[in-house]
Design an enzyme around this catalytic site. Structure first.
Site, PDB file in Angstrom:
ATOM      1  N   HIS A   1      -1.834  -0.929   2.663  1.00  0.00           N
ATOM      2  CA  HIS A   1      -2.542   0.584   2.874  1.00  0.00           C
ATOM      3  C   HIS A   1      -1.922   1.636   2.442  1.00  0.00           C
ATOM      4  CE1 HIS A   1      -4.147  -1.206   6.822  1.00  0.00           C
ATOM      5  NE2 HIS A   1      -4.856  -1.488   5.895  1.00  0.00           N
TER       6      HIS A   1
ATOM      7  N   LYS B   1     -11.981  -1.290  22.196  1.00  0.00           N
ATOM      8  CA  LYS B   1     -10.997  -2.244  21.852  1.00  0.00           C
ATOM      9  C   LYS B   1      -9.552  -1.645  22.252  1.00  0.00           C
ATOM     10  CE  LYS B   1     -12.462  -4.531  17.580  1.00  0.00           C
ATOM     11  NZ  LYS B   1     -12.242  -4.354  16.114  1.00  0.00           N
TER      12      LYS B   1
ATOM     13  N   ARG C   1      -9.105  -7.100  -1.087  1.00  0.00           N
ATOM     14  CA  ARG C   1      -8.401  -7.970  -1.512  1.00  0.00           C
ATOM     15  C   ARG C   1      -8.657  -9.193  -1.950  1.00  0.00           C
ATOM     16  NH1 ARG C   1      -6.269  -7.713   4.485  1.00  0.00           N
ATOM     17  NH2 ARG C   1      -8.480  -7.161   4.458  1.00  0.00           N
TER      18      ARG C   1
ATOM     19  N   SER D   1      -3.453  -6.208   8.443  1.00  0.00           N
ATOM     20  CA  SER D   1      -2.826  -5.712   9.905  1.00  0.00           C
ATOM     21  C   SER D   1      -2.662  -6.720  10.771  1.00  0.00           C
ATOM     22  CB  SER D   1      -3.716  -4.500  10.341  1.00  0.00           C
ATOM     23  OG  SER D   1      -3.821  -3.554   9.344  1.00  0.00           O
TER      24      SER D   1
HETATM   25  P1  ADP Z   1     -10.933  -1.890   8.981  1.00  0.00           P
HETATM   26  O1  ADP Z   1     -11.222  -0.475   8.708  1.00  0.00           O
HETATM   27  O2  ADP Z   1     -11.925  -2.846   8.642  1.00  0.00           O
HETATM   28  O3  ADP Z   1     -10.435  -2.155  10.258  1.00  0.00           O
HETATM   29  P2  ADP Z   1      -8.061  -1.945   7.758  1.00  0.00           P
HETATM   30  O4  ADP Z   1      -7.823  -0.749   8.888  1.00  0.00           O
HETATM   31  O5  ADP Z   1      -7.419  -3.250   8.153  1.00  0.00           O
HETATM   32  O6  ADP Z   1     -10.010  -2.292   7.948  1.00  0.00           O
HETATM   33  O7  ADP Z   1      -8.215  -1.450   6.494  1.00  0.00           O
HETATM   34  C1  ADP Z   1      -8.612  -0.390   5.594  1.00  0.00           C
HETATM   35  C2  ADP Z   1      -9.212  -0.690   4.456  1.00  0.00           C
HETATM   36  O8  ADP Z   1      -7.952  -1.120   3.709  1.00  0.00           O
HETATM   37  C3  ADP Z   1     -10.198  -1.662   4.286  1.00  0.00           C
HETATM   38  O9  ADP Z   1     -10.869  -1.362   3.150  1.00  0.00           O
HETATM   39  C4  ADP Z   1      -9.370  -2.932   3.862  1.00  0.00           C
HETATM   40  O10 ADP Z   1     -10.026  -3.832   3.045  1.00  0.00           O
HETATM   41  C5  ADP Z   1      -7.963  -2.213   2.987  1.00  0.00           C
HETATM   42  N1  ADP Z   1      -6.977  -3.136   2.887  1.00  0.00           N
HETATM   43  C6  ADP Z   1      -6.521  -3.833   3.999  1.00  0.00           C
HETATM   44  N2  ADP Z   1      -5.067  -4.394   3.629  1.00  0.00           N
HETATM   45  C7  ADP Z   1      -5.053  -3.995   2.476  1.00  0.00           C
HETATM   46  C8  ADP Z   1      -4.063  -4.507   1.438  1.00  0.00           C
HETATM   47  N3  ADP Z   1      -3.163  -5.088   1.952  1.00  0.00           N
HETATM   48  N4  ADP Z   1      -4.125  -3.934   0.179  1.00  0.00           N
HETATM   49  C9  ADP Z   1      -5.197  -3.118  -0.186  1.00  0.00           C
HETATM   50  N5  ADP Z   1      -6.342  -2.823   0.726  1.00  0.00           N
HETATM   51  C10 ADP Z   1      -6.128  -3.181   2.028  1.00  0.00           C
END
Ligand code: ADP
Length: 165
Positions: free
Chosen positions: A18, A42, A91, A129
């Site tokens: 992120h 949640k 990813r 995550s």
């Molecule tokens: P969500 O909003 O679906 O709960 P996350 O909080 O895990 O997802 O991630 C937010 C955004 O960051 C999503 O678009 C996800 O695909 C992207 N993301 C998650 N992990 C990575 C990573 N390792 N590298 C780049 N982008 C990521």
């Protein structure tokens, strides 16, 4: 007109994947808003305040990045902060399927907002995550997977395990 990008997610917790997306976005926009979206149904792994604070500390070197949290609809948050662009990370093919559906939803609700995708760096392709949560819950070392402020926030969640190391 100020170019604002919204990067929404659960960020439970915020990972180095992120952070990399935010670092790459920062020079491309006047302002980048990281939105921690909470789902009241949640129970999060890290409480909202800890997520927001640890992300703020992780991005403090980037002057045009700010962090907020919201329980509202993502497109409403985008409108509130004046973002015309929504950023999501990709990813894998699995992400692509989920993300295209999500983007279609955003488009339906707010056709004036574009969803753009940034590809994860190859070395971050496996970082999620949920992987961090699983390793941390088992008492494992996640220091290579999250920024230092997030590691501290996780340690506070489970100080006994950290002290035993
Ligand atoms: P969500 O909003 O679906 O709960 P996350 O909080 O895990 O997802 O991630 C937010 C955004 O960051 C999503 O678009 C996800 O695909 C992207 N993301 C998650 N992990 C990575 C990573 N390792 N590298 C780049 N982008 C990521």
């Amino acid at each position: 007109m100020k170019r604002v990008a919204l990067y929404p997610g659960s960020f439970d917790p915020f990972t180095v994947g992120h952070l990399d997306i935010v670092q790459r976005l920062s020079p491309l926009y006047d302002e980048v808003v990281v939105a921690v979206l909470s789902n009241p149904k949640k129970t999060p792994y890290l409480p909202e305040e800890a997520r927001v604070r640890s992300i703020e500390e992780s991005v403090k070197g980037l002057s045009n990045v700010r962090v907020l949290c919201s329980a509202g609809a993502t497109v409403d948050v985008a409108r509130q902060v004046g973002a015309r662009t929504m950023i999501r990370g990709l990813r894998s093919v699995t992400d692509f399927e989920y993300e295209t559906t999500l983007a279609a939803g955003y488009h339906y609700m707010a056709p004036e907002i574009e969803t753009l995708f940034l590809l994860a760096k190859p070395e971050h392709g496996y970082i999620s995550s949920s992987l961090v949560r699983e390793i941390h819950a088992l008492g494992g070392d996640v220091s290579a997977l999250v920024p230092a402020p997030v590691l501290s926030a996780l340690a506070q969640k489970n100080p006994r395990k950290e002290n035993e190391k």
